[in-house]
Design a protein around this motif. Sequence first.
Motif, short mmCIF file in Angstrom:
data_model
loop_
_atom_site.label_atom_id
_atom_site.label_comp_id
_atom_site.label_asym_id
_atom_site.label_seq_id
_atom_site.Cartn_x
_atom_site.Cartn_y
_atom_site.Cartn_z
N LEU A 1 0.83 -1.20 0.00
CA LEU A 1 0.00 0.00 0.00
C LEU A 1 0.86 1.26 0.00
O LEU A 1 0.52 2.27 -0.61
N VAL A 2 1.98 1.17 0.72
CA VAL A 2 2.87 2.32 0.80
C VAL A 2 3.28 2.76 -0.61
O VAL A 2 3.21 3.93 -0.96
N GLN A 3 3.72 1.79 -1.40
CA GLN A 3 4.11 2.07 -2.78
C GLN A 3 2.99 2.71 -3.56
O GLN A 3 3.17 3.69 -4.29
N ILE A 4 1.82 2.12 -3.42
CA ILE A 4 0.68 2.59 -4.19
C ILE A 4 0.34 4.03 -3.83
O ILE A 4 0.07 4.85 -4.71
N PHE A 5 0.39 4.34 -2.54
CA PHE A 5 0.04 5.69 -2.13
C PHE A 5 1.08 6.72 -2.56
O PHE A 5 0.78 7.90 -2.68
N ARG A 6 2.30 6.25 -2.78
CA ARG A 6 3.29 7.17 -3.30
C ARG A 6 2.83 7.70 -4.66
O ARG A 6 2.93 8.89 -4.96
N GLY B 1 -1.47 13.76 -7.17
CA GLY B 1 -2.15 14.92 -6.60
C GLY B 1 -3.58 14.65 -6.18
O GLY B 1 -4.37 15.56 -6.03
N TRP B 2 -3.88 13.37 -5.97
CA TRP B 2 -5.26 13.03 -5.60
C TRP B 2 -5.44 12.90 -4.10
O TRP B 2 -6.55 12.97 -3.60
N VAL B 3 -4.35 12.66 -3.39
CA VAL B 3 -4.44 12.52 -1.93
C VAL B 3 -3.39 13.40 -1.27
O VAL B 3 -2.40 13.78 -1.89
#
Lengths: 140, 140
Positions: free
Chosen positions: B42-47, B53-55
């Motif tokens: 998930l960490v990778q994905i959230f990067r 610029g969505w989160v």
Amino acid sequence: MISARVHYACLAMLELASRSSEQAPVSLREISDQHGVPGPFLVQIFRSLRAAGWVQSVRGSQGGYRLIVRPEDLSLLEIAEMMGYQDSGNPGTGKTTPAEMMLQEVWEEMSRVSREVLSSVRLSDLKERFQRDEATMFYI
Amino acid sequence: MISARVHYACLAMLELASRSSEQAPVSLREISDQHGVPGPFLVQIFRSLRAAGWVQSVRGSQGGYRLIVRPEDLSLLEIAEMMGYQDSGNPGTGKTTPAEMMLQEVWEEMSRVSREVLSSVRLSDLKERFQRDEATMFYI
DNA sequence: TACAAACATGATCCACTTAGTCAAGTATGT
DNA sequence: ACATACTTGACTAAGTGGATCATGTTTGTA
């Protein structure tokens, strides 16, 4: 999405279809030269095509392959599936949460419409278009 | 066709969207637990989601992520592409024979309709359906 | 009969992508 | 201070797809 294997197989089948009126079988070498498909890879592909019962092999000198199905009875979807198109389904965490199920529906719709496109194109359709194109080319 | 990465990203974005009315940001841990997504992944994905610029990230204790786009402005196609959906096109021998071009057209049509499905689903659509489902569940 | 063309079969290899992990660092609320 | 939680970068492991090799068998032809 579409693998080289599928692509090559379709090229090969199209070649066989467009030359199905000839008596002599078509050799792998010819297909390889004509379409730039790696020779040894074609061997593998034709093993599957033969297993599917769509082509007949003629061994020995002057040998090759011959189409033994009617082009109008074969769709690109069938060819693609024979070559391993989407044996594995969409991903999923295994859970059955509402979010999970909603996404699954979308992925399935996607694969449904893709398959619809593939199944709507028969080998005979391509063959026809192919021959029309060749004729046009000739007169330009 | 759809990678786990894309699938997880959509799940995560849906979770953020459905909780966008809360003041507190949503931690990765919560998303991981809720949807069974491997934490470090998930960490990778959230990067990537952040790079898009969505989160917005909130660091430190009680930190997490917060959605900073309107769900109606984001389609699944955009999310999927950000996560690397089909950077590489369809195969091809490089030649421009009639047969080659005909097949290319079919592959392109395929990818066109697939993308059409993805682009027709906005995050807000899923969010709505999601909340309706939850409400229904509650009363059963 | 000898040879060359061409298919048959099985094993193998390599590169790339994807999924998933680890570790060290930084920020922040309590 | 300390625990929580994001940041960053490198790294591993497994699977897949593309491609190759080696060896054998069949058959037409000189």
